[in-house]
Motif scaffolding. Sequence first.
Motif, mmCIF file in Angstrom:
data_model
loop_
_atom_site.group_PDB
_atom_site.id
_atom_site.type_symbol
_atom_site.label_atom_id
_atom_site.label_comp_id
_atom_site.label_asym_id
_atom_site.label_seq_id
_atom_site.Cartn_x
_atom_site.Cartn_y
_atom_site.Cartn_z
ATOM 1 N N GLU A 67 0.839 -1.204 0.000
ATOM 2 C CA GLU A 67 0.000 0.000 0.000
ATOM 3 C C GLU A 67 0.875 1.256 0.000
ATOM 4 O O GLU A 67 0.589 2.224 -0.717
ATOM 5 C CB GLU A 67 -0.928 -0.008 1.212
ATOM 6 N N GLU A 68 1.935 1.232 0.790
ATOM 7 C CA GLU A 68 2.838 2.383 0.869
ATOM 8 C C GLU A 68 3.571 2.608 -0.452
ATOM 9 O O GLU A 68 3.750 3.749 -0.876
ATOM 10 C CB GLU A 68 3.855 2.196 1.993
ATOM 11 N N GLY B 218 5.255 10.045 -6.776
ATOM 12 C CA GLY B 218 6.610 10.223 -7.265
ATOM 13 C C GLY B 218 7.633 10.330 -6.148
ATOM 14 O O GLY B 218 8.672 10.972 -6.289
ATOM 15 N N ASP B 219 7.351 9.688 -5.027
ATOM 16 C CA ASP B 219 8.192 9.762 -3.832
ATOM 17 C C ASP B 219 9.280 8.695 -3.883
ATOM 18 O O ASP B 219 9.131 7.604 -3.344
ATOM 19 C CB ASP B 219 7.308 9.590 -2.589
ATOM 20 N N THR B 220 10.407 9.018 -4.518
ATOM 21 C CA THR B 220 11.494 8.036 -4.618
ATOM 22 C C THR B 220 12.179 7.827 -3.269
ATOM 23 O O THR B 220 12.670 6.732 -2.997
ATOM 24 C CB THR B 220 12.544 8.480 -5.662
ATOM 25 N N GLU B 221 12.197 8.845 -2.432
ATOM 26 C CA GLU B 221 12.802 8.702 -1.105
ATOM 27 C C GLU B 221 12.005 7.701 -0.262
ATOM 28 O O GLU B 221 12.572 6.878 0.465
ATOM 29 C CB GLU B 221 12.863 10.058 -0.410
#
Length: 139
Positions: free
Chosen positions: A54-55, A63-66
């Motif tokens: 889910e995360e 677009g959260d690559t971190e």
Amino acid sequence: MDPESLAQTAAITVVGLMATDAWQRTRDGVVALWRRVRPVQADEIGTALEETREEILAAQQEGDTEGTQDLERDWRRRLRRLLAADPSIAQDLEDVLAEARASLPEGERPPVPAVQMHAHASGHARIYQAGRDQHIIER
């Protein structure tokens, strides 16, 4: 492949497969390995995989690559401990992930991370490095 490299590669692959149609196969394979080595934790790992999926889906949408890298680090740590508890499952882990990747059309397969090795020798030293099995016969 050494346990640390395998744990890193496997974590990146597991997280990458979470957002694909091979997700269920990946989940079932990883939980089965946990059930063999640490049966008491298997259900907890199944739940953790679902939560991570889910995360990862949310992180990819944003677009959260971190965030993705954080999830990969978390699974690298878990897989490292599993491999330390039973190093004999290394090949089984590789097989589970290879089968899951192979079940996807080629264009949908997450990339397999490259292994980087560095060495320095001096004098008459010899260095042997391999990304997989290595057989050396000296005469």
